[in-house]
Design a protein around this motif. Structure first.
Motif, PDB file in Angstrom:
ATOM      1  N   LYS A  16       0.795  -1.290   0.000  1.00  0.00           N
ATOM      2  CA  LYS A  16      -0.145   0.132  -0.006  1.00  0.00           C
ATOM      3  C   LYS A  16       0.824   1.098   0.095  1.00  0.00           C
ATOM      4  CE  LYS A  16      -2.205   1.370   3.703  1.00  0.00           C
ATOM      5  NZ  LYS A  16      -2.690   1.084   5.229  1.00  0.00           N
ATOM      6  N   PRO A  17       0.730   2.161  -0.979  1.00  0.00           N
ATOM      7  CA  PRO A  17       1.530   3.380  -0.932  1.00  0.00           C
ATOM      8  C   PRO A  17       1.247   4.307   0.550  1.00  0.00           C
ATOM      9  CG  PRO A  17      -0.474   3.905  -2.181  1.00  0.00           C
ATOM     10  CD  PRO A  17      -0.366   2.280  -1.923  1.00  0.00           C
ATOM     11  N   ILE A  18       2.387   4.711   1.197  1.00  0.00           N
ATOM     12  CA  ILE A  18       2.072   5.374   2.289  1.00  0.00           C
ATOM     13  C   ILE A  18       2.811   6.682   2.339  1.00  0.00           C
ATOM     14  CG2 ILE A  18       1.855   3.574   3.953  1.00  0.00           C
ATOM     15  CD1 ILE A  18       4.889   3.901   4.784  1.00  0.00           C
ATOM     16  N   TYR A  19       3.506   7.311   1.339  1.00  0.00           N
ATOM     17  CA  TYR A  19       4.240   8.299   0.981  1.00  0.00           C
ATOM     18  C   TYR A  19       4.539   8.495  -0.370  1.00  0.00           C
ATOM     19  CZ  TYR A  19       7.977  11.809   1.484  1.00  0.00           C
ATOM     20  OH  TYR A  19       8.675  12.794   1.055  1.00  0.00           O
ATOM     21  N   GLU A  20       4.638   9.856  -0.928  1.00  0.00           N
ATOM     22  CA  GLU A  20       4.856   9.912  -2.466  1.00  0.00           C
ATOM     23  C   GLU A  20       5.775  11.412  -2.099  1.00  0.00           C
ATOM     24  OE1 GLU A  20       2.760   9.456  -5.843  1.00  0.00           O
ATOM     25  OE2 GLU A  20       4.161  10.020  -7.066  1.00  0.00           O
ATOM     26  N   GLY A  21       6.939  11.394  -2.376  1.00  0.00           N
ATOM     27  CA  GLY A  21       7.983  12.453  -2.231  1.00  0.00           C
ATOM     28  C   GLY A  21       8.075  12.852  -3.881  1.00  0.00           C
ATOM     29  N   LYS A  22       9.142  13.860  -4.005  1.00  0.00           N
ATOM     30  CA  LYS A  22       9.490  14.357  -5.108  1.00  0.00           C
ATOM     31  C   LYS A  22       9.943  13.454  -6.169  1.00  0.00           C
ATOM     32  CE  LYS A  22      10.610  17.878  -2.718  1.00  0.00           C
ATOM     33  NZ  LYS A  22      11.577  18.825  -1.943  1.00  0.00           N
ATOM     34  N   ALA A  23      10.999  12.377  -5.550  1.00  0.00           N
ATOM     35  CA  ALA A  23      11.730  11.564  -6.351  1.00  0.00           C
ATOM     36  C   ALA A  23      11.395  10.079  -5.965  1.00  0.00           C
ATOM     37  CB  ALA A  23      13.150  11.831  -6.137  1.00  0.00           C
ATOM     38  N   LYS A  24      10.719   9.733  -4.960  1.00  0.00           N
ATOM     39  CA  LYS A  24      10.484   8.441  -4.422  1.00  0.00           C
ATOM     40  C   LYS A  24       9.049   8.171  -4.215  1.00  0.00           C
ATOM     41  CE  LYS A  24      13.922   8.440  -1.538  1.00  0.00           C
ATOM     42  NZ  LYS A  24      14.557   9.713  -1.825  1.00  0.00           N
ATOM     43  N   GLN A  25       8.542   6.949  -4.107  1.00  0.00           N
ATOM     44  CA  GLN A  25       7.309   6.651  -3.446  1.00  0.00           C
ATOM     45  C   GLN A  25       7.678   5.304  -2.485  1.00  0.00           C
ATOM     46  OE1 GLN A  25       5.251   5.855  -7.075  1.00  0.00           O
ATOM     47  NE2 GLN A  25       3.379   5.872  -5.916  1.00  0.00           N
ATOM     48  N   VAL A  26       6.958   5.486  -1.319  1.00  0.00           N
ATOM     49  CA  VAL A  26       6.981   4.111  -0.356  1.00  0.00           C
ATOM     50  C   VAL A  26       5.885   3.488  -0.224  1.00  0.00           C
ATOM     51  CG1 VAL A  26       8.011   4.159   2.015  1.00  0.00           C
ATOM     52  CG2 VAL A  26       8.743   5.946   0.752  1.00  0.00           C
ATOM     53  N   PHE A  27       6.082   2.171  -0.003  1.00  0.00           N
ATOM     54  CA  PHE A  27       5.001   1.356   0.172  1.00  0.00           C
ATOM     55  C   PHE A  27       5.049   0.493   1.102  1.00  0.00           C
ATOM     56  CE2 PHE A  27       5.440   2.013  -4.415  1.00  0.00           C
ATOM     57  CZ  PHE A  27       4.078   2.245  -4.845  1.00  0.00           C
ATOM     58  N   PRO A  51       5.554  -5.307   8.898  1.00  0.00           N
ATOM     59  CA  PRO A  51       5.341  -4.061   9.457  1.00  0.00           C
ATOM     60  C   PRO A  51       6.632  -3.276   9.551  1.00  0.00           C
ATOM     61  CG  PRO A  51       4.544  -5.495  11.183  1.00  0.00           C
ATOM     62  CD  PRO A  51       4.726  -6.233   9.928  1.00  0.00           C
ATOM     63  N   ASP A  52       7.660  -4.056   9.728  1.00  0.00           N
ATOM     64  CA  ASP A  52       8.948  -3.381   9.991  1.00  0.00           C
ATOM     65  C   ASP A  52       9.895  -3.057   8.836  1.00  0.00           C
ATOM     66  OD1 ASP A  52       9.636  -3.044  12.549  1.00  0.00           O
ATOM     67  OD2 ASP A  52      10.702  -4.645  12.934  1.00  0.00           O
ATOM     68  N   GLU A  53       9.220  -3.461   7.699  1.00  0.00           N
ATOM     69  CA  GLU A  53       9.825  -3.117   6.315  1.00  0.00           C
ATOM     70  C   GLU A  53       9.098  -2.385   5.235  1.00  0.00           C
ATOM     71  OE1 GLU A  53      11.493  -7.089   4.975  1.00  0.00           O
ATOM     72  OE2 GLU A  53      12.798  -7.235   6.788  1.00  0.00           O
ATOM     73  N   LEU A  54       9.751  -1.617   4.631  1.00  0.00           N
ATOM     74  CA  LEU A  54       8.803  -0.911   3.438  1.00  0.00           C
ATOM     75  C   LEU A  54       9.800  -1.216   2.185  1.00  0.00           C
ATOM     76  CD1 LEU A  54       8.744   2.651   5.358  1.00  0.00           C
ATOM     77  CD2 LEU A  54       6.713   0.849   5.053  1.00  0.00           C
ATOM     78  N   VAL A  55       8.958  -0.692   1.088  1.00  0.00           N
ATOM     79  CA  VAL A  55       9.608  -0.813  -0.368  1.00  0.00           C
ATOM     80  C   VAL A  55       9.674   0.582  -0.682  1.00  0.00           C
ATOM     81  CG1 VAL A  55       9.335  -1.353  -2.632  1.00  0.00           C
ATOM     82  CG2 VAL A  55       8.835  -2.939  -1.080  1.00  0.00           C
ATOM     83  N   VAL A  56      10.907   1.250  -1.233  1.00  0.00           N
ATOM     84  CA  VAL A  56      11.236   2.393  -1.770  1.00  0.00           C
ATOM     85  C   VAL A  56      11.256   2.250  -3.146  1.00  0.00           C
ATOM     86  CG1 VAL A  56      12.551   4.418  -2.044  1.00  0.00           C
ATOM     87  CG2 VAL A  56      12.491   3.187   0.174  1.00  0.00           C
ATOM     88  N   TYR A  57      10.271   3.089  -4.021  1.00  0.00           N
ATOM     89  CA  TYR A  57      10.278   3.057  -5.451  1.00  0.00           C
ATOM     90  C   TYR A  57      11.169   4.314  -6.102  1.00  0.00           C
ATOM     91  CZ  TYR A  57       8.637   3.056 -10.231  1.00  0.00           C
ATOM     92  OH  TYR A  57       8.350   3.125 -11.711  1.00  0.00           O
ATOM     93  N   PHE A  58      11.888   4.163  -6.824  1.00  0.00           N
ATOM     94  CA  PHE A  58      12.592   5.538  -7.289  1.00  0.00           C
ATOM     95  C   PHE A  58      12.052   5.797  -8.565  1.00  0.00           C
ATOM     96  CE2 PHE A  58      16.537   5.927  -4.775  1.00  0.00           C
ATOM     97  CZ  PHE A  58      16.304   4.693  -4.027  1.00  0.00           C
ATOM     98  N   LYS A  59      11.508   7.003  -8.773  1.00  0.00           N
ATOM     99  CA  LYS A  59      10.864   7.706  -9.889  1.00  0.00           C
ATOM    100  C   LYS A  59      11.937   8.448 -10.661  1.00  0.00           C
ATOM    101  CE  LYS A  59       8.034  10.194  -7.471  1.00  0.00           C
ATOM    102  NZ  LYS A  59       6.942  11.067  -7.333  1.00  0.00           N
ATOM    103  N   ASP A  60      11.666   8.989 -11.881  1.00  0.00           N
ATOM    104  CA  ASP A  60      12.313   9.435 -12.766  1.00  0.00           C
ATOM    105  C   ASP A  60      12.305  11.016 -12.721  1.00  0.00           C
ATOM    106  OD1 ASP A  60      13.500   7.357 -13.891  1.00  0.00           O
ATOM    107  OD2 ASP A  60      12.160   7.563 -15.766  1.00  0.00           O
ATOM    108  N   ASP A  61      11.032  11.520 -11.778  1.00  0.00           N
ATOM    109  CA  ASP A  61      10.703  12.990 -11.574  1.00  0.00           C
ATOM    110  C   ASP A  61      11.968  13.673 -11.011  1.00  0.00           C
ATOM    111  OD1 ASP A  61       8.179  12.057 -12.799  1.00  0.00           O
ATOM    112  OD2 ASP A  61       7.406  12.019 -10.868  1.00  0.00           O
TER     113      ASP A  61
END
Ligand code: TMP
Length: 236
Positions: free
Chosen positions: A4-15, A20-30
């Protein structure tokens, strides 16, 4: 639990993940600059920054710096430990550039006689203003032991990275770090990439970082590729 997405920043999204102790960071081209006024895309930046950050986290881990990185998941994704991010950005500078050059009235490219450590209040609306440890304690942003750890790690990271990069004919001009708490422990978080560091070619002085985007210097993608290539020999 679903991813589930929990945060979207300028360059990354976090899921979130099932753990519960681990997250996925997705790196964008923006890409953004000037506190969001300038917006654009740097083709494949997400892939390159994911790989470059992975390289740096692994290198720093070998030198005893605790960090959030667990493993690479895909071209644009890494698995990390969940942190409560401290609202303090830590910048280390070796050579004048960017906002320091402006603030103290020195031209860019002057060697500082010792590294300069700065703290900024992580607050987009305010444009991340410069603060000191008095502000940090008065505002309750972090505890003295946590600030001491961030400063210790930031300066150690500077030594490790500066030395490593010199051997690759790159000067580490300055960089920004973010830290967070995991089970009460201060860990290095976020990313370490040409978005968050200034790298200049040691011989030519050519800028090989996001300043190429910020200042419309051209060859932006090429610079990110060159950093990955010098670090790993990989052509992404
Ligand atoms: P500055 O000279 O603009 O203050 O930047 C110092 C370093 O911090 C530089 O390597 C770029 C990095 N940085 C970020 O990662 N994010 C930011 O929002 C800013 C302003 C700088």
């Amino acid at each position: 639990m679903e991813k589930k997405p929990i945060y979207e920043g300028k360059a990354k999204q976090v899921f979130t993940t099932a753990n519960p102790d681990e997250l996925v960071v997705y790196f964008k081209d923006d890409a953004t600059a000037l506190n969001g006024e300038k917006k654009g895309t740097i083709i494949n930046k997400g892939v390159l920054n994911n790989k470059i950050s992975t390289f740096f986290f692994e290198l720093l881990g070998k030198h005893g710096i605790p960090h959030h990185f667990i493993r690479l998941l895909s071209d644009r994704e890494m698995l990390v430990k969940r942190l409560d991010i401290l609202k303090v950005e830590v910048v280390v500078r070796n050579i004048t550039a960017g906002s320091l050059a402006k603030r103290i009235g020195w031209e860019e490219g002057k060697k500082l006689s010792r590294p300069v450590l700065e703290m900024y209040y992580k607050n987009d609306e305010l444009g991340d203003p410069l603060i000191n440890d008095y502000h940090i304690y008065a505002m309750g942003l972090a505890q003295p032991e946590q600030v001491a750890k961030m400063a210790e790690y930031a300066l150690k990271i500077n030594s490790i990275l500066s030395g490593y990069l010199k051997a690759k004919k790159l000067e580490l001009i300055d960089f920004k770090l973010e830290f967070g708490l995991h089970n009460g422990e201060v860990l290095l978080g976020d990313e370490i990439s040409p978005d968050t560091c200034r790298f200049w070619d040691s011989e030519t002085g050519e800028k090989l970082d996001k300043d190429r985007f910020r200042r419309d210097l051209g060859n932006v993608e090429e610079a990110y590729h060159e950093i990955l290539f010098r670090l790993t020999g990989e052509k992404a």
